[in-house]
Design a protein around this motif. Sequence first.
Motif: not given
Length: 367
Positions: A31-33, A305-307, A309-316
């Motif tokens: 949830f925090a991520r 969504l947590s899984g 989130s790292f990719g979203v951070y990179l591409v957003h």
Amino acid sequence: MRVDEAPHSAVAPPAEGPAVPTVSPTAWMGFARVAAMAAVVLVHAYSPFVSTTYTDLGGPTWWTAHVVDAALRWCVPVFIMISGALLLRPKEEDVRGFYRKRWARIGVPLLVWTLAYLLWQFWRDGTGFPDSLAQAASGSPSIHLYFLYVIAGLYVFTPFLRTVVAHTSRTGLWWFAGAALSLGMLDQVSALVDGVGGVTAATRFLPFLGYYLLGWLLVDRGPRPRDAFHGSVAFVLGTTGTVLGAGGIATAAGEWGTGAEYVYDFLSPTMIVASVGAFLLLRAWGTCLAGLGARSRVNRTIAVLSGLSFGVYLVHVMVLYTLRDLGGTPDGLAGLTAAAGYAAATTVVSLLLVAAAQRVPLLRATV
């Protein structure tokens, strides 16, 4: 954010009697991520208003964007504290194996996305090779990729920090974390002096060491009944201090400058207080949600969504800037509404792109 993995929840029956669900101590991190991921996108959607790119300083539009931005800047410190909470737990692990695993987790994305953003900026803005080389050497090839360099640096020293954690009293570790945060604050204050400061890709992680240690200390001490209350107080006080401090300095100077930027910095006193408050709040709320069980629809959605989130951070950033280039950004209330729309669209498009990339073997390692 998929920088570190942790089980979303666990069920452990007692030795006798009916099974009683218990919540894993790391269950709240998903949830925090997700919350931090959403906060990052919103910060980048509204920050151009704060820096007066899209509006004038001091008006209602500026103050609204300023409050939103200041209230969400805990996102990166929370990501770092989560990493510290997961990785600084003393445990037997081969150092070579640790580095091999972390290289796959962070090293490959760091190299791939550094190159991708430098090429994208050359195509979009005409950024030349000398400037690109300087950005990469400073550990900030894009406005958000510094995070990868921070985490990579912290990972390098994690096996040794585990030894420190295992053989140092909790009091000593609190002093260590406090000293590290104090040095980070001093480093940021020193950077306000002309000609002083500057970081490289190799040293960018150092000011954030205090957050890394603090994450482990806050989680290791276990949840407390009044964590939500204390977190709320810290978050409100820290955010209010950031809003009033940065706003007052910018208004007095007549521009958004280095003084206001310092208050916004992740290692300013007000941001440290707000970030610790946000961490405690997210843990309290996430733990409550985890109590619903891993099979609940809410927690299944959070896990997915947590899984991603790292990719979203990179591409957003690519997605957000492209949408903004195509649609433009008006001033006033329309601009604030457009920023919210861009943030929502960016999140959806990024999630879809990352979900698709994770299904392609060669791309999976990059997100």
